[in-house]
Design an enzyme around this catalytic site. Structure first.
Site, PDB file in Angstrom:
ATOM      1  CB  SER A  72      -0.908   0.020   1.236  1.00 36.68           C
ATOM      2  OG  SER A  72      -1.868  -0.988   1.174  1.00 36.68           O
ATOM      3  CG  HIS A  95      -2.444  -2.247  -3.550  1.00 35.87           C
ATOM      4  ND1 HIS A  95      -1.538  -3.230  -3.262  1.00 35.87           N
ATOM      5  CD2 HIS A  95      -2.839  -1.732  -2.364  1.00 35.87           C
ATOM      6  CE1 HIS A  95      -1.395  -3.325  -1.945  1.00 35.87           C
ATOM      7  NE2 HIS A  95      -2.191  -2.414  -1.387  1.00 35.87           N
ATOM      8  CG  HIS A 131      -4.737  -7.396   0.179  1.00 36.63           C
ATOM      9  ND1 HIS A 131      -4.824  -6.569  -0.925  1.00 36.63           N
ATOM     10  CD2 HIS A 131      -3.702  -6.938   0.925  1.00 36.63           C
ATOM     11  CE1 HIS A 131      -3.880  -5.646  -0.849  1.00 36.63           C
ATOM     12  NE2 HIS A 131      -3.185  -5.848   0.260  1.00 36.63           N
ATOM     13  CE1 TYR A 178      -8.540  -5.656   1.346  1.00 39.36           C
ATOM     14  CE2 TYR A 178      -6.744  -6.323   2.800  1.00 39.36           C
ATOM     15  CZ  TYR A 178      -7.259  -5.472   1.835  1.00 39.36           C
ATOM     16  OH  TYR A 178      -6.501  -4.433   1.368  1.00 39.36           O
ATOM     17  CD  GLU A 179      -8.002  -7.117  -3.076  1.00 43.24           C
ATOM     18  OE1 GLU A 179      -8.346  -6.576  -4.145  1.00 43.24           O
ATOM     19  OE2 GLU A 179      -6.819  -7.442  -2.819  1.00 43.24           O
ATOM     20  CB  ALA A 190       1.258  -0.071   4.642  1.00 46.70           C
ATOM     21  CG  MET A 239      -5.040  -6.303   7.043  1.00 46.14           C
ATOM     22  SD  MET A 239      -6.415  -5.264   6.494  1.00 46.14           S
ATOM     23  CE  MET A 239      -6.677  -4.256   7.967  1.00 46.14           C
ATOM     24  CB  SER A 240      -0.406  -8.098   2.672  1.00 39.56           C
ATOM     25  OG  SER A 240       0.635  -7.263   3.181  1.00 39.56           O
ATOM     26  CG  ASN A 293      -1.343   2.511  11.194  1.00 39.67           C
ATOM     27  OD1 ASN A 293      -1.072   2.049  10.077  1.00 39.67           O
ATOM     28  ND2 ASN A 293      -1.891   1.787  12.155  1.00 39.67           N
ATOM     29  CG  HIS A 304      -6.380   2.627   2.491  1.00 39.07           C
ATOM     30  ND1 HIS A 304      -5.467   1.664   2.875  1.00 39.07           N
ATOM     31  CD2 HIS A 304      -6.229   2.753   1.145  1.00 39.07           C
ATOM     32  CE1 HIS A 304      -4.820   1.207   1.821  1.00 39.07           C
ATOM     33  NE2 HIS A 304      -5.255   1.859   0.762  1.00 39.07           N
TER      34      HIS A 304
END
Length: 276
Positions: free
Chosen positions: A34, A65, A87, A89-90, A117, A215-216, A239, A251
């Site tokens: 990201s 992306h 990902h 989550y997609e 990220a 998340m990756s 963050n 995001h």
């Protein structure tokens, strides 16, 4: 057609397509997370193919992306970069998420620099830090190797003791010292997403050894190590994780901080590919 022969056929087609687009494979591949896709802007003589042009590559749906494969030279060294990734989550399977990287390894790359990220959990991390990944926690409940093993890719039970190559991490540390970068190092936890973690989840992750969370990355690392490629993992701490900061995370914040570290990231990755 069996699951294994189907994957092998798909990889053969992807390799043929990559060769027709880009020719001979470079030895180094980059996976850019990201807000980090702008690294390809510094490639010399770039050649690009969108994921929609490449069999088995799924167009990215996440803002920040790029969704393209870019080949060129970085610091004079031939590389190929996944500018953006897919990902879990997609809604994709773990096998679909790692297929592009498997295809690149099948094409001929043998070392991978994977970036992401991440949210900082450890008190030693602040926004804008770059963290070498020393190990990971797979908290997604998924693994790309589930199902019949593809023996032509790797063994049924691949060892993950050295998932993140110690030699490559050593080179990164030396580059950081030479360039005046305050590189951190720690354990990355991968969650399914797409919701950000709750403060209680972050507290749990910290207690079991995580320094950062995202998340990756982990599915790709598992697939790369299964196939015998060396991996260097690098997190941009965009963050502080939930409960570590009073701010509400978006995001856009992630992309903004990732963009602010692009000069340091560019220097580090550029020097890394020369050292590999």
């Amino acid at each position: 057609m069996s699951e294994v022969s189907g994957i092998e056929t798909d990889l053969a087609l992807a390799r043929e397509t990559l060769e027709s687009h880009f020719g001979e494979a470079p030895k180094i591949g980059l996976v850019l997370g990201s807000g980090l896709s702008n690294l390809v802007d510094f490639f010399e003589n770039p050649r690009e193919a969108s994921y929609s042009e490449l069999p088995g590559f799924i167009p990215s749906t996440v803002e920040g992306h790029k969704g393209a494969l870019v080949a060129g030279k970085l610091g004079g060294v031939p590389v190929v970069a996944m500018a953006g990734r897919n990902h879990l989550y997609e809604g994709h399977s773990a096998a679909a998420v790692v297929f592009p990287l498997r295809a690149l390894i099948h094409w001929g790359i043998d070392s991978v620099v994977i970036t992401n990220a991440a949210g900082g959990i450890s008190a030693s991390l602040v926004e804008g830090d770059l963290m070498l990944i020393s190990d990971h926690l797979n908290m997604t409940g998924q693994n790309p190797l589930v199902g019949e093993n593809v023996d032509s890719l790797g063994p049924r039970f691949p060892d993950m003791s050295l998932a993140y190559d110690p030699e490559l991490r050593g080179k990164a540390r030396r580059i950081g010292l030479t360039g005046g970068l305050d590189l951190k190092e720690g354990v990355y936890a991968s969650m399914l997403g797409p919701s950000y973690e709750t403060p209680a989840e972050v507290e749990m992750l910290g207690r079991i050894g995580a320094d950062a969370v995202g998340m990756s990355t982990v599915p790709e690392v598992i697939a790369a190590r299964h196939a015998g490629a060396r991996v260097l993992g690098l997190s941009c701490i965009t963050n502080l994780a939930a409960g570590k900061s009073k701010e509400v995370l978006t995001h856009d914040d992630v992309k903004d901080v990732a963009n602010s570290v692009k000069d340091r990231m560019q220097y580090l990755v550029k020097e890394l590919v020369k050292a590999i």
